[in-house]
Design an enzyme around this catalytic site. Sequence first.
Site, PDB file in Angstrom:
ATOM      1  N   LYS A  22      14.424 -66.711 -32.149  1.00 31.65           N
ATOM      2  CA  LYS A  22      15.104 -67.319 -33.127  1.00 31.65           C
ATOM      3  C   LYS A  22      15.461 -68.629 -32.546  1.00 31.65           C
ATOM      4  O   LYS A  22      16.378 -68.681 -31.635  1.00 31.65           O
ATOM      5  CB  LYS A  22      16.035 -66.587 -33.834  1.00 31.65           C
ATOM      6  CG  LYS A  22      16.942 -67.367 -34.709  1.00 31.65           C
ATOM      7  CD  LYS A  22      17.703 -66.599 -35.302  1.00 31.65           C
ATOM      8  CE  LYS A  22      18.737 -67.132 -36.445  1.00 31.65           C
ATOM      9  NZ  LYS A  22      19.854 -66.442 -37.217  1.00 31.65           N
ATOM     10  N   LYS A  82      10.953 -67.512 -35.451  1.00 32.83           N
ATOM     11  CA  LYS A  82      11.627 -68.230 -36.442  1.00 32.83           C
ATOM     12  C   LYS A  82      12.125 -69.586 -35.995  1.00 32.83           C
ATOM     13  O   LYS A  82      12.797 -69.626 -35.054  1.00 32.83           O
ATOM     14  CB  LYS A  82      12.570 -67.371 -36.975  1.00 32.83           C
ATOM     15  CG  LYS A  82      13.638 -67.939 -37.855  1.00 32.83           C
ATOM     16  CD  LYS A  82      14.689 -67.075 -38.226  1.00 32.83           C
ATOM     17  CE  LYS A  82      15.572 -67.701 -39.160  1.00 32.83           C
ATOM     18  NZ  LYS A  82      16.915 -66.857 -39.288  1.00 32.83           N
TER      19      LYS A  82
HETATM   20  C1  PBG Z   1      21.705 -65.699 -39.800  1.00 39.57           C
HETATM   21  C2  PBG Z   1      20.364 -66.395 -40.181  1.00 39.57           C
HETATM   22  C3  PBG Z   1      20.018 -67.525 -40.532  1.00 39.57           C
HETATM   23  C4  PBG Z   1      18.582 -67.283 -41.120  1.00 39.57           C
HETATM   24  C5  PBG Z   1      18.225 -66.184 -41.159  1.00 39.57           C
HETATM   25  N1  PBG Z   1      19.413 -65.532 -40.849  1.00 39.57           N
HETATM   26  C6  PBG Z   1      20.920 -68.919 -40.215  1.00 39.57           C
HETATM   27  C7  PBG Z   1      21.158 -69.297 -39.164  1.00 39.57           C
HETATM   28  O1  PBG Z   1      20.961 -68.821 -37.844  1.00 39.57           O
HETATM   29  O2  PBG Z   1      21.996 -70.137 -39.252  1.00 39.57           O
HETATM   30  C8  PBG Z   1      17.814 -68.801 -41.581  1.00 39.57           C
HETATM   31  C9  PBG Z   1      16.833 -68.621 -42.585  1.00 39.57           C
HETATM   32  C10 PBG Z   1      16.183 -69.597 -43.378  1.00 39.57           C
HETATM   33  O3  PBG Z   1      16.611 -70.885 -42.966  1.00 39.57           O
HETATM   34  O4  PBG Z   1      15.469 -69.468 -44.268  1.00 39.57           O
HETATM   35  N2  PBG Z   1      21.773 -65.837 -38.467  1.00 39.57           N
END
Ligand code: PBG
Length: 323
Positions: free
Chosen positions: A194, A247
Amino acid sequence: MSDFIRPTRGRRTESLRRLAAETHLASGNLILPLFAVSGQGREEDIPSMPGIRRRSVDSLQRYVASLRSSAVLLFGVANVEQKDPAAAAAISPEGPVPKAIQAIKSERPDLLIITDVCLCGYTSHGHCGVLNSSLAVDNETTLDILGRMAVLHAQAGADIVAPSAMMDSQVRVIRQALDKAGLCDTGIMSYAAKFASAFYGPFRDAAHSSPAFGDRRSHQLPVANRREAIRDALLDEGQGADWLMVKPALPYLDVLHELRDATRLPLAAYQVSGEYAMIKAAAAAGAFPEQDAAMESLLCIRRAGADAVISYFAEEACQWLED
Ligand code: PBG
């Protein structure tokens, strides 16, 4: 003189093209994100994500009754007054996520439920974990809460928990907590790779989870680093992840492709809120037909190596695939 080797021979008709198609997209590959809030009869539009809504549990139950998607990824969004620095609402059995899991399962026992395990929707400061005295995210204290949150979701009926906080050892701690509670059949889909991405912007609107100060670069992956992403993902495999996720998706297809070759675990890719918003906005501005661009993007994510694609287009895509 033209060559006797003619690649276009195989592309002449639809049946020829179909015969040689290397990648397919089916509704069974898609996962639809849902946002759960507390209260009754709440259905709130999210301005930067047309077509997506935050819903209270009763509204979610009605919504899933006729859902075409076969899997959902559930996010909880606490009201401002429910948030605190320690994210207590994240581990409340009365919270919208455990309640939504039960309601969805009673309405649609066949629907696969994956839940997001992170504190950012519950902390008053918007960070993914609790903070220490120097206002940095405290890895170890956060791990303990994430483990309890995962057990709460699994006990409510979640099939898979998806830790997205990017804390070190979160997969190991969650696996141990689940097993200790006798929840050995609950899977873990790790947000293994991520990135600290700008493409989460609309989601933070939806989840009211923008950090009040600072950013997430102390724990999310550096955008420039592919090797580091693969290393991080393989660590999660070693800690017992059943699925790995990359992601965002489209800007990170190289990472997805390389991870496909580095692991035998199934892979998910998350077409995040910003990717969705871009396609929606461009289509609304007349740049291209929305369906064509959305379906192309989903197929390309599959081609790069994703078994499952998490996408805000999932429900529409299931409809388009049926038509
Ligand atoms: C929580 C999380 C996030 C997303 C999914 N889980 C946001 C972040 O890390 O700020 C983003 C998902 C999206 O943009 O569709 N940590």
